[in-house]
Design a protein around this motif. Structure first.
Motif, mmCIF file in Angstrom:
data_model
loop_
_atom_site.group_PDB
_atom_site.id
_atom_site.type_symbol
_atom_site.label_atom_id
_atom_site.label_comp_id
_atom_site.label_asym_id
_atom_site.label_seq_id
_atom_site.Cartn_x
_atom_site.Cartn_y
_atom_site.Cartn_z
ATOM 1 N N THR A 40 40.954 57.487 31.224
ATOM 2 C CA THR A 40 41.658 56.091 32.546
ATOM 3 C C THR A 40 41.770 57.681 33.205
ATOM 4 O O THR A 40 42.297 58.310 32.863
ATOM 5 N N GLY A 41 41.250 57.710 34.251
ATOM 6 C CA GLY A 41 40.884 58.549 35.027
ATOM 7 C C GLY A 41 40.047 59.917 34.042
ATOM 8 O O GLY A 41 39.371 59.900 34.016
ATOM 9 N N LYS A 42 41.341 61.337 34.366
ATOM 10 C CA LYS A 42 40.531 62.401 33.857
ATOM 11 C C LYS A 42 41.256 62.865 32.460
ATOM 12 O O LYS A 42 40.958 63.845 31.965
ATOM 13 N N THR A 43 41.621 61.874 32.446
ATOM 14 C CA THR A 43 42.686 61.888 30.477
ATOM 15 C C THR A 43 42.466 61.121 29.808
ATOM 16 O O THR A 43 42.420 60.309 29.739
ATOM 17 N N ARG A 44 42.712 61.528 28.415
ATOM 18 C CA ARG A 44 41.992 61.143 27.393
ATOM 19 C C ARG A 44 42.486 60.675 26.254
ATOM 20 O O ARG A 44 43.904 61.291 26.333
ATOM 21 N N TYR A 45 42.853 59.578 25.546
ATOM 22 C CA TYR A 45 43.805 59.344 25.099
ATOM 23 C C TYR A 45 43.022 58.742 23.701
ATOM 24 O O TYR A 45 42.425 58.415 23.409
ATOM 25 N N ASP A 46 44.003 59.321 22.116
ATOM 26 C CA ASP A 46 43.392 58.629 21.100
ATOM 27 C C ASP A 46 43.473 56.771 20.846
ATOM 28 O O ASP A 46 44.964 57.007 20.499
ATOM 29 N N LEU A 47 42.587 56.128 20.534
ATOM 30 C CA LEU A 47 42.553 55.347 20.038
ATOM 31 C C LEU A 47 43.240 54.825 18.785
ATOM 32 O O LEU A 47 44.044 53.797 19.179
ATOM 33 N N ALA A 48 43.477 55.638 17.866
ATOM 34 C CA ALA A 48 44.122 55.653 16.711
ATOM 35 C C ALA A 48 45.593 55.403 17.347
ATOM 36 O O ALA A 48 46.147 54.695 16.926
ATOM 37 N N THR A 49 46.119 56.626 17.761
ATOM 38 C CA THR A 49 47.599 56.375 18.449
ATOM 39 C C THR A 49 47.978 54.475 18.555
ATOM 40 O O THR A 49 48.805 54.622 19.272
ATOM 41 N N PHE A 50 47.142 54.725 20.120
ATOM 42 C CA PHE A 50 46.979 53.787 20.502
ATOM 43 C C PHE A 50 46.772 52.580 19.637
ATOM 44 O O PHE A 50 48.109 51.369 20.213
ATOM 45 N N MET A 51 46.218 52.228 18.578
ATOM 46 C CA MET A 51 46.008 50.683 18.073
ATOM 47 C C MET A 51 47.745 50.915 17.114
ATOM 48 O O MET A 51 47.906 49.615 16.964
#
Length: 220
Positions: free
Chosen positions: A145-156
């Protein structure tokens, strides 16, 4: 790692609409695949998170194959290879949760439906971090989102649609995931909303202990 509130609301809102339509009338999922042996995931060295850095140094991230066939909420088949999301444990097929009085659904199938929805809406990119063999790979995936990446496993996990995996010795694969899981449990997010949630890690550990006991008896 903190996930953007706006990102969470947008993705979860879209995913819940998809899941509600799929789950309430009747669970529609791909044909049940043949049982797949659980591949033990080795814990991160020194207890550190193995997820590649956000800038992707030394790692090639590629778009998630949207034609992938999910086996479980944490594994899928694409181009003849099986991929598993590192550090994430999905709810097990064959275990059930009560979603309404007198109405039970397969926990693993509900988890799979939501995983498909989240991947569809978040459009993650993934990179292989370990090859178990020529046909089985461990990957980490990230959404942006924007210029920041987020870990998918953390999100789930933070949204209650996954759990912190442990190795065959009972060690957390990614220690930081336990915090995300605790937050989801306290907030009763996702699968934690069901009081009879069959925690997959507890079940797998119990099965492992039973097998160990049988092995010991067999050697006597």
């Amino acid at each position: 790692m903190q996930v953007s509130t706006i990102m969470l609301i947008a993705i979860v809102a879209r995913s819940l609409v998809f899941a509600y339509a799929a789950v309430v009338p009747a669970v529609q999922v791909p044909a049940r695949p043949e049982p797949v042996p659980v591949q033990a995931q080795a814990p991160a060295p020194d207890g550190r998170d193995p997820t590649p850095s956000a800038d992707g140094n030394g790692s090639k991230f590629v778009p998630f194959p949207m034609t992938a066939q999910f086996e479980t909420a944490d594994s899928w088949i694409a181009d003849g290879k099986r991929y598993r999301l590192y550090g994430l444990q999905a709810c097990l097929r064959g275990t059930s949760v009560t979603i309404a009085p007198g109405v039970k659904r397969d926990c693993g199938e509900l988890n799979l439906i939501m995983a498909q929805a989240i991947v569809r809406d978040s459009k993650p990119v993934c990179t292989t971090i370990r090859e178990l063999d020529a046909s089985n790979l461990l990957v980490v995936c990230q959404t942006t989102t924007g210029k920041t990446r987020y870990d998918l496993a953390t999100f789930m996990i933070a949204q209650g649609w996954g759990f912190a995996a442990v190795s065959s010795t009972g060690q957390l694969v990614v220690p930081g995931y336990r915090l995300a899981e605790q937050g989801a449990r306290e907030a009763r997010e996702g699968l934690w909303a069901y009081s009879d949630l069959p925690h997959p890690v507890s079940i797998l550990i119990g099965q492992g202990q039973q097998q160990s006991s049988k092995d010991v008896v067999g050697k006597q």
